[in-house]
Write a protein that holds these residues in place. Sequence first.
Motif, PDB file in Angstrom:
ATOM      1  N   ASP A 135       0.872  -1.058  -0.008  1.00  0.00           N
ATOM      2  CA  ASP A 135      -0.041   0.131   0.122  1.00  0.00           C
ATOM      3  C   ASP A 135       0.885   1.180   0.169  1.00  0.00           C
ATOM      4  O   ASP A 135       0.367   2.418  -0.118  1.00  0.00           O
ATOM      5  N   ILE A 136       2.333   1.230   0.111  1.00  0.00           N
ATOM      6  CA  ILE A 136       3.084   2.258   0.267  1.00  0.00           C
ATOM      7  C   ILE A 136       3.220   2.769  -1.103  1.00  0.00           C
ATOM      8  O   ILE A 136       3.391   2.385  -2.277  1.00  0.00           O
ATOM      9  N   THR A 137       2.915   4.155  -1.365  1.00  0.00           N
ATOM     10  CA  THR A 137       2.772   4.969  -2.457  1.00  0.00           C
ATOM     11  C   THR A 137       4.005   6.006  -2.772  1.00  0.00           C
ATOM     12  O   THR A 137       4.857   6.084  -1.609  1.00  0.00           O
ATOM     13  N   ARG A 138       4.325   6.483  -4.054  1.00  0.00           N
ATOM     14  CA  ARG A 138       5.438   7.254  -4.141  1.00  0.00           C
ATOM     15  C   ARG A 138       5.329   8.597  -3.329  1.00  0.00           C
ATOM     16  O   ARG A 138       6.328   8.764  -2.868  1.00  0.00           O
ATOM     17  N   ASP A 139       4.024   9.093  -3.080  1.00  0.00           N
ATOM     18  CA  ASP A 139       4.101  10.316  -2.313  1.00  0.00           C
ATOM     19  C   ASP A 139       4.604   9.978  -0.655  1.00  0.00           C
ATOM     20  O   ASP A 139       5.121  10.710   0.085  1.00  0.00           O
ATOM     21  N   ASP A 140       4.216   8.429  -0.178  1.00  0.00           N
ATOM     22  CA  ASP A 140       4.574   8.367   1.138  1.00  0.00           C
ATOM     23  C   ASP A 140       5.981   8.315   1.193  1.00  0.00           C
ATOM     24  O   ASP A 140       6.691   8.657   2.040  1.00  0.00           O
ATOM     25  N   CYS A 141       6.774   7.836  -0.098  1.00  0.00           N
ATOM     26  CA  CYS A 141       8.154   7.746   0.311  1.00  0.00           C
ATOM     27  C   CYS A 141       8.783   9.169   0.033  1.00  0.00           C
ATOM     28  O   CYS A 141       9.866   9.391   0.737  1.00  0.00           O
ATOM     29  N   VAL A 142       8.360   9.733  -0.709  1.00  0.00           N
ATOM     30  CA  VAL A 142       8.793  11.385  -0.884  1.00  0.00           C
ATOM     31  C   VAL A 142       8.727  11.871   0.320  1.00  0.00           C
ATOM     32  O   VAL A 142       9.538  12.667   0.696  1.00  0.00           O
ATOM     33  N   LEU A 161      15.991   2.541   0.189  1.00  0.00           N
ATOM     34  CA  LEU A 161      14.410   2.094  -0.277  1.00  0.00           C
ATOM     35  C   LEU A 161      14.188   1.744  -1.693  1.00  0.00           C
ATOM     36  O   LEU A 161      13.305   0.684  -2.117  1.00  0.00           O
ATOM     37  N   GLN A 162      15.143   2.094  -2.780  1.00  0.00           N
ATOM     38  CA  GLN A 162      14.915   1.654  -3.966  1.00  0.00           C
ATOM     39  C   GLN A 162      15.270   0.241  -4.037  1.00  0.00           C
ATOM     40  O   GLN A 162      14.493  -0.845  -4.541  1.00  0.00           O
ATOM     41  N   SER A 163      16.298  -0.360  -3.269  1.00  0.00           N
ATOM     42  CA  SER A 163      16.871  -1.783  -2.960  1.00  0.00           C
ATOM     43  C   SER A 163      15.698  -2.613  -2.450  1.00  0.00           C
ATOM     44  O   SER A 163      15.450  -3.547  -2.916  1.00  0.00           O
ATOM     45  N   MET A 164      15.163  -1.782  -1.362  1.00  0.00           N
ATOM     46  CA  MET A 164      13.957  -2.823  -0.479  1.00  0.00           C
ATOM     47  C   MET A 164      12.801  -3.029  -1.499  1.00  0.00           C
ATOM     48  O   MET A 164      12.224  -4.128  -1.500  1.00  0.00           O
ATOM     49  N   PHE A 165      12.480  -1.867  -2.128  1.00  0.00           N
ATOM     50  CA  PHE A 165      11.209  -2.312  -3.065  1.00  0.00           C
ATOM     51  C   PHE A 165      11.391  -3.154  -4.189  1.00  0.00           C
ATOM     52  O   PHE A 165      10.774  -3.668  -4.796  1.00  0.00           O
ATOM     53  N   SER A 166      12.764  -3.111  -4.595  1.00  0.00           N
ATOM     54  CA  SER A 166      13.110  -3.997  -5.730  1.00  0.00           C
ATOM     55  C   SER A 166      13.034  -5.518  -5.356  1.00  0.00           C
ATOM     56  O   SER A 166      12.507  -6.389  -5.966  1.00  0.00           O
ATOM     57  N   TYR A 167      13.408  -5.568  -4.106  1.00  0.00           N
ATOM     58  CA  TYR A 167      13.119  -7.106  -3.387  1.00  0.00           C
ATOM     59  C   TYR A 167      11.846  -7.324  -3.096  1.00  0.00           C
ATOM     60  O   TYR A 167      11.509  -8.562  -3.299  1.00  0.00           O
ATOM     61  N   ALA A 168      11.064  -6.484  -2.843  1.00  0.00           N
ATOM     62  CA  ALA A 168       9.751  -6.509  -2.436  1.00  0.00           C
ATOM     63  C   ALA A 168       9.148  -7.063  -3.726  1.00  0.00           C
ATOM     64  O   ALA A 168       8.042  -7.985  -3.678  1.00  0.00           O
ATOM     65  N   CYS A 169       9.287  -6.563  -4.884  1.00  0.00           N
ATOM     66  CA  CYS A 169       8.858  -6.839  -6.121  1.00  0.00           C
ATOM     67  C   CYS A 169       9.104  -8.304  -6.550  1.00  0.00           C
ATOM     68  O   CYS A 169       8.434  -9.244  -7.058  1.00  0.00           O
ATOM     69  N   ASP A 170      10.408  -8.499  -6.207  1.00  0.00           N
ATOM     70  CA  ASP A 170      10.985  -9.996  -6.721  1.00  0.00           C
ATOM     71  C   ASP A 170      10.174 -11.077  -5.625  1.00  0.00           C
ATOM     72  O   ASP A 170       9.867 -12.093  -6.283  1.00  0.00           O
ATOM     73  N   ILE A 179       9.011   4.106  -6.184  1.00  0.00           N
ATOM     74  CA  ILE A 179      10.209   5.020  -6.391  1.00  0.00           C
ATOM     75  C   ILE A 179      10.943   4.882  -7.597  1.00  0.00           C
ATOM     76  O   ILE A 179      12.245   5.397  -7.511  1.00  0.00           O
ATOM     77  N   ASP A 180      10.722   4.113  -8.711  1.00  0.00           N
ATOM     78  CA  ASP A 180      11.338   3.787  -9.713  1.00  0.00           C
ATOM     79  C   ASP A 180      11.810   4.939 -10.408  1.00  0.00           C
ATOM     80  O   ASP A 180      12.964   5.071 -11.025  1.00  0.00           O
ATOM     81  N   ASP A 181      10.844   5.972 -10.519  1.00  0.00           N
ATOM     82  CA  ASP A 181      10.987   7.191 -11.558  1.00  0.00           C
ATOM     83  C   ASP A 181      11.192   8.418 -10.523  1.00  0.00           C
ATOM     84  O   ASP A 181      11.548   9.464 -10.836  1.00  0.00           O
ATOM     85  N   LEU A 182      11.729   8.129  -9.415  1.00  0.00           N
ATOM     86  CA  LEU A 182      12.060   9.127  -8.586  1.00  0.00           C
ATOM     87  C   LEU A 182      13.469   9.785  -8.781  1.00  0.00           C
ATOM     88  O   LEU A 182      14.332   9.031  -8.853  1.00  0.00           O
ATOM     89  N   PRO A 183      13.648  11.144  -8.987  1.00  0.00           N
ATOM     90  CA  PRO A 183      14.833  11.548  -9.414  1.00  0.00           C
ATOM     91  C   PRO A 183      15.864  11.408  -8.149  1.00  0.00           C
ATOM     92  O   PRO A 183      15.307  11.347  -6.848  1.00  0.00           O
ATOM     93  N   LYS A 184      17.030  11.216  -8.402  1.00  0.00           N
ATOM     94  CA  LYS A 184      18.172  11.104  -7.453  1.00  0.00           C
ATOM     95  C   LYS A 184      18.480  12.401  -6.675  1.00  0.00           C
ATOM     96  O   LYS A 184      18.183  13.463  -7.252  1.00  0.00           O
TER      97      LYS A 184
END
Length: 332
Positions: A135-142, A161-170, A179-184
């Motif tokens: 349920d975590i959204t991009r706005d929550d992460c931002v 967070l990028q690594s964590m959510f990549s693992y969550a997807c896997d 946060i895939d498209d979140l600017p660095k």
Amino acid sequence: MAHQFFFNPFILDNLPAPSTGFDVVQDLSEPRLRMYITSRGVKTFFVRHRSHGRDKRIIIGKYPDMDIEDARAAVADALARADAPKNTKRRKITFKKFVDLYMTARVRRVAASREKLVRSINLHLAGLFDKNVADITRDDCVAVIDGIRGTAIRGRMQELLQSMFSYACDAGYAATNPIDDLPKVVQTRRVRPLTRTSFYRLMRAIKSVKSQNMRAAFFMLVYGFAPKSQIFAMQWRDLDFNHDTWCERPLSDAAVVLLQDLPQNGRWVFAGRGRGHLTDPRRAWRAVAAAAGVPNLTMDDVNKFLMRQLVWASDREDLRTNMNNLLTELMA
């Protein structure tokens, strides 16, 4: 690189097994199809698939149980299944529990570094703990990332967070990475503010510190030519005043005089609260830095300022002489 040739039964039947480990060969007719041969002679068809920056091996079948043409035909289906979005698991999991899974599955660190990472997560990502991962959204992460002070730690937490959510997807706990498209985070290199003029003001500010233990510790940041972590963890048993050394490294004359004037009580030279040593007296240091007119000066900046100017020598006595000469020049 894998050996490449057109797969045919005669060649595959006569492939030699390696003495140890495994060998990999690649089909020229279907370049995505590969086979690995183990030291026991087991031959297995597979394809490589890259997901979230990680290579995965997708097993198609064993040879000769699976025919070569069947293996070639199965390549496209295997890759399509791997690229298909994974369904989230029915059992929801909170971000706090998911962090424990992530630390177990993906983090390989020594105990001290692992504890430091856990403290950072608890400090900066606590706002996500009670939310379900799916349920975590991009706005929550931002919102969480923007609330972190300092661009350096903000950037590291975003990468984490990028690594964590990549693992969550896997693992199937999330359908997409929010946060895939979140600017660095844009990080600017900090200018170290210490100069020879401000160094003189810093020494005067340290001299005005009331606590003898704290004052001596701050002076040793200058006289010791070592990072704060090593200075504050100094032990009496590591000091040899007969040869003026500390763990086989030479001590400057100013350091020897300073240390000999301190009471030798307990294990640590610079004792902290409880039974430990001094760790990170930030409040006291901020007051010193502000009094010296360099409020953004860190304790490690002092060591880096000195080490940039110190002439290194492999001989211990020559290095001690260079230390003394540099301190004399700076405090003249």
